[in-house]
Write a protein that holds these residues in place. Structure first.
Motif, PDB file in Angstrom:
ATOM      1  N   ARG A 242      -2.320  -5.380  -6.987  1.00 49.61           N
ATOM      2  CA  ARG A 242      -3.063  -5.425  -8.243  1.00 49.61           C
ATOM      3  C   ARG A 242      -3.709  -6.777  -8.494  1.00 49.61           C
ATOM      4  NH1 ARG A 242       1.002  -1.977 -12.260  1.00 49.61           N
ATOM      5  NH2 ARG A 242       1.068  -0.107 -10.953  1.00 49.61           N
ATOM      6  N   THR A 243      -4.139  -7.420  -7.433  1.00 46.44           N
ATOM      7  CA  THR A 243      -4.909  -8.650  -7.564  1.00 46.44           C
ATOM      8  C   THR A 243      -6.304  -8.299  -8.065  1.00 46.44           C
ATOM      9  OG1 THR A 243      -3.707  -9.660  -5.719  1.00 46.44           O
ATOM     10  CG2 THR A 243      -5.823 -10.652  -6.320  1.00 46.44           C
ATOM     11  N   PRO A 244      -6.789  -8.942  -9.117  1.00 44.28           N
ATOM     12  CA  PRO A 244      -8.145  -8.649  -9.608  1.00 44.28           C
ATOM     13  C   PRO A 244      -9.181  -8.841  -8.504  1.00 44.28           C
ATOM     14  CG  PRO A 244      -6.949 -10.008 -11.182  1.00 44.28           C
ATOM     15  CD  PRO A 244      -6.101  -9.952  -9.945  1.00 44.28           C
ATOM     16  N   GLY A 245     -10.201  -7.993  -8.523  1.00 47.07           N
ATOM     17  CA  GLY A 245     -11.223  -8.036  -7.477  1.00 47.07           C
ATOM     18  C   GLY A 245     -11.861  -9.400  -7.318  1.00 47.07           C
ATOM     19  N   ALA A 246     -12.038 -10.113  -8.434  1.00 40.69           N
ATOM     20  CA  ALA A 246     -12.681 -11.430  -8.367  1.00 40.69           C
ATOM     21  C   ALA A 246     -11.846 -12.445  -7.587  1.00 40.69           C
ATOM     22  CB  ALA A 246     -12.928 -11.946  -9.785  1.00 40.69           C
TER      23      ALA A 246
ATOM     24  N   LEU B 270      -9.927 -11.642  -4.869  1.00 41.63           N
ATOM     25  CA  LEU B 270      -9.688 -11.243  -3.481  1.00 41.63           C
ATOM     26  C   LEU B 270     -10.313 -12.215  -2.474  1.00 41.63           C
ATOM     27  CD1 LEU B 270     -10.009  -7.355  -3.722  1.00 41.63           C
ATOM     28  CD2 LEU B 270      -7.941  -8.761  -3.671  1.00 41.63           C
TER      29      LEU B 270
ATOM     30  N   ALA C  60      -5.108  -6.439  -2.854  1.00 42.36           N
ATOM     31  CA  ALA C  60      -5.551  -5.492  -3.879  1.00 42.36           C
ATOM     32  C   ALA C  60      -4.441  -4.517  -4.244  1.00 42.36           C
ATOM     33  CB  ALA C  60      -6.782  -4.723  -3.386  1.00 42.36           C
TER      34      ALA C  60
ATOM     35  N   THR D 200       0.810  -1.213   0.000  1.00 43.64           N
ATOM     36  CA  THR D 200       0.000   0.000   0.000  1.00 43.64           C
ATOM     37  C   THR D 200       0.845   1.264   0.000  1.00 43.64           C
ATOM     38  OG1 THR D 200      -0.106  -0.238   2.405  1.00 43.64           O
ATOM     39  CG2 THR D 200      -2.002  -1.034   1.135  1.00 43.64           C
TER      40      THR D 200
ATOM     41  N   ARG E 130      -7.357  -8.558   2.175  1.00 45.38           N
ATOM     42  CA  ARG E 130      -7.925  -8.050   0.919  1.00 45.38           C
ATOM     43  C   ARG E 130      -7.229  -6.760   0.482  1.00 45.38           C
ATOM     44  NH1 ARG E 130     -12.978  -9.950   3.066  1.00 45.38           N
ATOM     45  NH2 ARG E 130     -13.291  -7.944   4.069  1.00 45.38           N
ATOM     46  N   THR E 131      -6.990  -5.871   1.451  1.00 46.45           N
ATOM     47  CA  THR E 131      -6.362  -4.585   1.124  1.00 46.45           C
ATOM     48  C   THR E 131      -4.957  -4.780   0.565  1.00 46.45           C
ATOM     49  OG1 THR E 131      -7.644  -3.420   2.816  1.00 46.45           O
ATOM     50  CG2 THR E 131      -5.596  -2.389   2.079  1.00 46.45           C
TER      51      THR E 131
ATOM     52  N   THR F 226     -10.051  -8.133   6.188  1.00 44.72           N
ATOM     53  CA  THR F 226      -9.993  -6.854   5.485  1.00 44.72           C
ATOM     54  C   THR F 226      -8.560  -6.487   5.138  1.00 44.72           C
ATOM     55  OG1 THR F 226     -12.003  -6.051   6.576  1.00 44.72           O
ATOM     56  CG2 THR F 226     -10.511  -4.395   5.676  1.00 44.72           C
TER      57      THR F 226
END
Length: 372
Positions: free
Chosen positions: A278-282, A284, A275, A43, A271-272, A268
């Protein structure tokens, strides 16, 4: 025959896609489970250095570069201390000029890449701050845990533990204050840190197993004369403190908690961090599932605090993108007589002190005074 062949091909493709998804989820979960101490979390952006001059440094304009307060600026082989953003408009609109307080080691020149870090200091209490200390070893479940011990006149000890992406050097930020207040201080390195035992699975567990190293530090403190202890933790170190205060057989020796940016929901945070890679949302949810499968973490919140029985001071703010600030508010609301939430605006994860050191230290001093 063609139907059988087509079906076989479809099943094979589905299995391959499933295996690829599982592998991708596992790789994405590494951002949290294999966070390297002393390296930036995903991040944290790398900023380009555009130039330095007397007492100032020019960086790429970014929200991170605009943060208020004082920080370390770390590059590959370099470290400097930067202060607030300097006023003025005599620089390009796509850059930010901050006060350069000094270069600790290495060099920072045009084109270099660096990131802001909460670690203002590097080294040990002696080399960084000129404070008298002893290197000690705390007996832990997995082996000896290195720690810095700073003596003090009081019967209550402070035990400090860092969190994700940092090392025990993070504790140096508050050592000057705690030393002036005459608290004995134990700054702990725990499983997975340099010089400490490796976790059996090589993974970090968001405090779920690491808290036993903090319990070992409490046992060490009591065995060396501490009448009471206050646990001070950042990030997952704060989670360790909560776990120790509610689970340890030595919890009657704990008189207070200081929690900076506590990780209260590991899912959480996974996931953060995934993400941010740059892991695709699908994918996570697969990262979270992989983290749970690899560590055995409970699907609920990471920090069970239902039995919290000691005063706690929580430093947290809404700009924390790694550990949701709302959960700290919920913790304070659930324990209005025990938990004080000090909100810090515009502060990154684990960097509440950096954003406003003077206010942070005065708030901490007032909290600790009745516990002395």
């Amino acid at each position: 025959m063609r139907t059988v062949t087509a079906t076989t091909a479809a099943v094979t493709a589905a299995l391959a896609a499933g295996a690829a998804s599982v592998a991708a989820g596992r790789l994405a979960s590494d951002a949290a489970l294999k966070a390297t101490p002393g390296r930036p979390l995903p991040t944290e952006p790398r900023l380009t250095v555009h130039g330095t001059a007397a007492g100032q440094i020019t960086l790429t304009r970014h929200l991170a570069a605009l943060r208020p307060g004082r920080y370390g600026l770390a590059g590959d082989g370099s470290h400097a201390v930067v202060g607030p953003v300097l006023p003025g408009d005599r620089h390009p609109a796509d850059t930010v000029v901050r006060r350069l307080e000094g270069v600790t080691h290495g060099t920072l020149g045009p084109g270099d890449r660096a990131w802001l870090t909460a670690n203002l200091y590097v080294g040990n209490p002696g080399t960084a701050l000129g404070l008298r200390h002893t290197d000690v070893e705390v007996p832990g479940d997995l082996g000896a845990l290195p720690a810095w011990f700073l003596p003090g006149a009081r019967g209550t000890w402070i035990i400090a533990v860092h969190g994700l992406g940092t090392t025990r050097e993070h504790t140096l930020n508050l050592m000057g204050l705690l030393n002036r207040l005459e608290f004995p201080l134990l700054a702990l390195a725990y499983r997975g840190d340099v010089g400490a035992p490796r976790p059996p699975d090589g993974l970090r567990h968001f405090g779920e197993t690491e808290w036993r190293d903090l319990e070992a530090a409490v046992r060490y403190a009591v065995g060396h004369g501490a009448r009471k202890v206050v646990l001070l933790g950042w990030s997952t170190g704060a989670t360790m403190a909560l776990r120790t205060a509610t689970r340890s057989r030595l919890r009657d020796r704990i008189s207070g908690l200081v929690l900076d940016s506590p990780v209260l929901d590991w899912q959480t945070t996974v996931r953060t961090l995934a993400a941010a890679r740059r892991t695709p949302g699908a994918l996570l949810p697969l990262a979270v599932r992989a983290a749970q499968g690899r560590t055995g973490l409970d699907a609920g919140p990471a920090a069970g605090h239902g039995r919290l029985g000691v005063p706690a001071l929580v430093f947290h703010g809404p700009a924390d993108s790694v550990a949701p600030w709302q959960l700290s508010r919920r913790l304070a609301d659930a324990h209005p007589r025990l938990v004080t939430l000090h909100t810090v605006a515009h502060a990154a994860h684990g960097a509440m002190w950096n954003a406003d050191p003077d206010t942070y230290e005065e708030t901490l001093r007032r909290f600790l005074t009745p516990l002395m």
